[in-house]
Design a protein around this motif. Sequence first.
Motif, short mmCIF file in Angstrom:
data_model
loop_
_atom_site.label_atom_id
_atom_site.label_comp_id
_atom_site.label_asym_id
_atom_site.label_seq_id
_atom_site.Cartn_x
_atom_site.Cartn_y
_atom_site.Cartn_z
N ASN A 1 0.82 -1.20 0.00
CA ASN A 1 0.00 0.00 0.00
C ASN A 1 0.86 1.26 0.00
OD1 ASN A 1 -1.81 2.19 0.83
ND2 ASN A 1 -3.28 0.53 1.19
N ALA A 2 0.80 2.00 -1.11
CA ALA A 2 1.63 3.20 -1.27
C ALA A 2 1.26 4.29 -0.27
CB ALA A 2 1.52 3.73 -2.70
N ILE A 3 -0.03 4.35 0.10
CA ILE A 3 -0.45 5.37 1.07
C ILE A 3 0.15 5.09 2.44
CG2 ILE A 3 -2.44 6.30 2.33
CD1 ILE A 3 -4.06 6.08 -0.22
N GLU A 4 0.23 3.83 2.81
CA GLU A 4 0.84 3.49 4.09
C GLU A 4 2.33 3.84 4.11
OE1 GLU A 4 0.00 -0.56 5.04
OE2 GLU A 4 -2.18 -0.27 5.06
N ILE A 5 3.00 3.62 2.99
CA ILE A 5 4.41 4.01 2.91
C ILE A 5 4.53 5.54 3.00
CG2 ILE A 5 6.47 4.01 1.45
CD1 ILE A 5 5.48 1.37 0.24
N MET A 6 3.63 6.25 2.31
CA MET A 6 3.67 7.71 2.36
C MET A 6 3.39 8.22 3.77
SD MET A 6 4.38 10.35 0.54
CE MET A 6 4.10 10.00 -1.20
N PHE A 7 2.58 7.50 4.51
CA PHE A 7 2.31 7.87 5.91
C PHE A 7 3.60 7.86 6.72
CE2 PHE A 7 1.29 6.31 10.26
CZ PHE A 7 0.64 7.44 10.71
N ILE B 1 -1.30 16.14 -2.32
CA ILE B 1 -1.09 14.70 -2.19
C ILE B 1 -2.17 13.97 -2.99
CG2 ILE B 1 -2.49 14.49 -0.10
CD1 ILE B 1 -0.42 12.38 0.87
N LYS B 2 -1.77 12.89 -3.64
CA LYS B 2 -2.72 12.11 -4.43
C LYS B 2 -2.27 10.66 -4.43
CE LYS B 2 -5.17 11.93 -8.85
NZ LYS B 2 -5.12 10.45 -8.95
N GLY B 3 -3.22 9.75 -4.26
CA GLY B 3 -2.88 8.34 -4.30
C GLY B 3 -4.11 7.47 -4.43
N GLY B 4 -3.95 6.37 -5.14
CA GLY B 4 -5.02 5.40 -5.26
C GLY B 4 -6.14 5.81 -6.17
N ASP B 5 -7.10 4.87 -6.36
CA ASP B 5 -8.22 5.15 -7.26
C ASP B 5 -9.56 4.60 -6.77
OD1 ASP B 5 -7.95 2.40 -7.77
OD2 ASP B 5 -6.69 2.76 -9.51
N SER B 6 -9.52 3.78 -5.72
CA SER B 6 -10.76 3.19 -5.26
C SER B 6 -10.61 2.70 -3.83
CB SER B 6 -11.15 2.02 -6.17
OG SER B 6 -12.31 1.35 -5.70
N ASN C 1 -11.77 0.05 -2.53
CA ASN C 1 -11.62 -1.39 -2.40
C ASN C 1 -10.40 -1.95 -3.12
OD1 ASN C 1 -12.48 -1.13 -5.01
ND2 ASN C 1 -14.24 -2.52 -4.83
N ARG C 2 -9.44 -1.06 -3.43
CA ARG C 2 -8.17 -1.49 -4.03
C ARG C 2 -7.00 -1.04 -3.17
NH1 ARG C 2 -6.53 -2.35 -9.20
NH2 ARG C 2 -5.34 -0.41 -9.27
N ILE C 3 -6.00 -1.89 -3.07
CA ILE C 3 -4.76 -1.49 -2.41
C ILE C 3 -4.12 -0.39 -3.26
CG2 ILE C 3 -2.46 -2.25 -1.71
CD1 ILE C 3 -3.71 -5.09 -1.42
N CYS C 4 -3.75 0.68 -2.62
CA CYS C 4 -3.20 1.83 -3.35
C CYS C 4 -1.86 1.46 -3.98
CB CYS C 4 -3.02 3.02 -2.41
SG CYS C 4 -2.26 4.44 -3.20
N GLY C 5 -1.77 1.60 -5.29
CA GLY C 5 -0.55 1.23 -5.99
C GLY C 5 0.44 2.35 -6.20
N ASP C 6 0.01 3.59 -6.05
CA ASP C 6 0.94 4.71 -6.20
C ASP C 6 0.41 5.92 -5.46
OD1 ASP C 6 -0.63 6.48 -8.24
OD2 ASP C 6 -0.67 4.48 -9.11
N CYS C 7 1.34 6.75 -5.02
CA CYS C 7 0.99 7.95 -4.26
C CYS C 7 2.10 8.97 -4.42
CB CYS C 7 0.81 7.60 -2.78
SG CYS C 7 0.27 8.97 -1.73
N TYR C 8 1.72 10.25 -4.52
CA TYR C 8 2.76 11.28 -4.54
C TYR C 8 2.39 12.42 -3.59
CZ TYR C 8 -0.03 14.30 -7.69
OH TYR C 8 -1.00 15.11 -8.22
N LEU C 9 3.42 13.09 -3.12
CA LEU C 9 3.30 14.23 -2.22
C LEU C 9 4.17 15.36 -2.74
CD1 LEU C 9 2.52 15.56 0.57
CD2 LEU C 9 4.59 14.48 1.49
N ASP C 10 3.59 16.55 -2.93
CA ASP C 10 4.34 17.73 -3.35
C ASP C 10 4.62 18.60 -2.13
OD1 ASP C 10 4.16 16.84 -5.92
OD2 ASP C 10 2.63 18.27 -6.55
N ILE C 11 5.88 18.97 -1.95
CA ILE C 11 6.27 19.78 -0.80
C ILE C 11 7.05 21.00 -1.26
CG2 ILE C 11 6.39 17.77 0.73
CD1 ILE C 11 9.47 17.92 0.49
#
Length: 386
Positions: free
Chosen positions: A206-212, A246-251, A253-263
């Motif tokens: 899960n990309a969102i969990e990594i981004m966390f 920040i943007k990540g995932g598409d649904s 009920n799906r494990i998030c496959g990608d996420c990005y954060l702009d700083i």
Amino acid sequence: MSTIVKLPNFQQALSELIASPSISAESASLDQSNLAVIEILATWFKDLGFAVNIQKVPGTNNKYNLLAKVGSGEGGLLLSGHSDTVPFDQQGWNSDPFAIQEKDDKFFGLGTCDMKGFFAFILQACKQLPLTKLTKPLYILATADEETTMAGARFFIEQQLAKPDVAIIGEPTNLKPVIMHKGHMSHRITVVGKSGHSSQPAKGINAIEIMFEIIKSLMTLKQELKHQYQNAAFSVTEPTLNFGAIKGGDSANRICGDCYLDIDLRALPGIKDEELLFWLSEALKATAEKYPGRVNMQELHASSPAFAENESSELVHVAEKLSGHCCQAVNYATEAPFIQQLGCQTIVLGPGSIEQAHQIDEFLAFDQIKPTEKILLDFIQHYCLL
């Protein structure tokens, strides 16, 4: 009829500049050339007897710099500003952004304050001066793309076409001299996970969990910067780290496959870009090692360094005397650190308030007109007519 008579008065000059759109934007659909504005300025300053040099800025959407020079010899004064504006929200404006509206002792229009108006002031000052009697050169610089990449200022410094003693960047400061401002850099942090059905989390990453985890590390860095670096000259006394998008995932009920954060990071003077990049990489290091090949960081825009002029420099003393204000620090970025690379003493000082910049119904107040003309005349006389 002399060429001086043909030149516009302040309101006419301001109207002509505002009526020539020159928006700088990241979106290609909004981005515009500034050539029309450059050609207007070229005509005015040629009529005044300036030698005019127009240069196309590489890697831009048909953008140009203009350098006008009158007088001979070494040193002198450079008056600098940018020829572009930010985009605008048509729905919010109460008038046409490209037509000057005179109301409530103000001129409304896109660029009146930030900062096409500065060139209209320069024109009026030059009309009143014996330009053939200058003892040192006067330079006028109009740059491209300040509102996005600062490509015009970067290119001008590469060319080294002028070597003035002092430079004034006419950004809106309410005619208060600015001798320090923060830098700016922005990056995108990207996490590549592995998508899958949300009912089987062990089969995905899960990309969102990594981004966390990354955000937690960045929050720690943010607090460390606040505690370790302070400058009381600024209203925001510490370096800032902002999570802008920040943007990540598409649904759901799906494990998030990608996420990005702009700083973005805004550094105090004295902090180098290399240090900031090192601290960012250290903040990402543990997570990147835990998830090999899944965490990346890339620059969104070329960074703009922090700026500081020596408080004891001659220009600072002259600016305080002529303006009647003490020098100050601001949190926003300008082209000053680039212009400073010409080897000249540099300040930021111009008409209008930064509170009006990038705002709906941008305006320039009438009470700025006479003081601005006077201070420009005083600066030119001090540095070019002594």
